[in-house]
Design a protein around this motif. Sequence first.
Motif, PDB file in Angstrom:
ATOM      1  N   GLU A 190      -3.720  11.680   3.345  1.00  0.00           N
ATOM      2  CA  GLU A 190      -4.995  12.240   2.884  1.00  0.00           C
ATOM      3  C   GLU A 190      -5.411  13.428   3.736  1.00  0.00           C
ATOM      4  O   GLU A 190      -5.926  14.423   3.227  1.00  0.00           O
ATOM      5  CB  GLU A 190      -6.071  11.155   2.917  1.00  0.00           C
ATOM      6  N   THR A 243      -1.490   6.220   5.128  1.00  0.00           N
ATOM      7  CA  THR A 243      -2.319   6.664   3.998  1.00  0.00           C
ATOM      8  C   THR A 243      -3.355   7.684   4.467  1.00  0.00           C
ATOM      9  O   THR A 243      -3.577   8.706   3.798  1.00  0.00           O
ATOM     10  CB  THR A 243      -3.022   5.454   3.352  1.00  0.00           C
ATOM     11  N   ALA A 246       0.811  -1.218   0.000  1.00  0.00           N
ATOM     12  CA  ALA A 246       0.000   0.000   0.000  1.00  0.00           C
ATOM     13  C   ALA A 246       0.847   1.271   0.000  1.00  0.00           C
ATOM     14  O   ALA A 246       0.362   2.351  -0.364  1.00  0.00           O
ATOM     15  CB  ALA A 246      -0.927  -0.002   1.214  1.00  0.00           C
ATOM     16  N   LEU A 247       2.128   1.139   0.397  1.00  0.00           N
ATOM     17  CA  LEU A 247       3.008   2.313   0.478  1.00  0.00           C
ATOM     18  C   LEU A 247       4.047   2.341  -0.641  1.00  0.00           C
ATOM     19  O   LEU A 247       4.972   3.163  -0.605  1.00  0.00           O
ATOM     20  CB  LEU A 247       3.721   2.335   1.840  1.00  0.00           C
TER      21      LEU A 247
END
Length: 276
Positions: A266, A262, A49-50
């Motif tokens: 955001e 994440t 995810a990173l």
Amino acid sequence: MTVAEPRKLEIAHWERRVSGPPDAAHTVLLLPGGLCTAAFYAELMAEPALAGIRLLAVTLPGNGGTAPPQDVSMESYARLTAEFAAAHGCEVVVGHSIGANVALEMAASGAFSGPLVLLAPSFSRQDESRFPRALDRLARVLGHLPFAAMLKFIGLAVKESPLPPQRLAELAAELRQNDPRVIRRVVHGYLEYLDRHGSVAARLCQAAVPAWVVHGESGDGGITAAERRTLQACRQVTLITIPGPSFFTANEEPALVAGLVTEAIEARAGRRAEER
């Protein structure tokens, strides 16, 4: 008239590990805990995810056998780390244990205004494990010797973690690189910092930055009832409790931490949009 001498800028040496594209849109700074090195963030840096985010893991100077700064107070670490974060365009800071407290102080001092992901921070001496507190007291009489003894048996201490034995052996080897004389100073400075404030929970609230505070139900210190109430009253602070014991959060729960990173990115983007 006496003219005060300007503060000398201290240049710290930063041992680091980097992952992600050099031209990534976002850069996140990862601060390990006391005695720990940048190697402790390997699991998090491998999270899919990173993959598109530039992750910059550093060893706080003086830990892991690296050269310490002259001033090992938490305020000094916060200043040096904020300077490093600004120089490398870091928008979010993730910190574990003492690294989390450095991140908190970066924001509380006004040196950093981005979101924080705080893994197992201690807001007061009461929150901290009894072990470093006992070592600090013994060191007043025995000097660095209690810390030297602790490093010899560090392999036994890390075995409580659910990580695979091979990984625990690697992490223990990283911890053994520490200089007990330096670590004595770092731990004492850290505990003095907590004592100066009584509790730094209110400092996190006053910093007014988005923050995620993560603790296990046991194993990684805790939060007093009063501190929990203080943090729950902060609109920008989110408290997360991991079921069961937790020791090395980023190693044991990398997917959870990746999700929080994440969210933090955001949140940073949302604040910038509001400012425009």
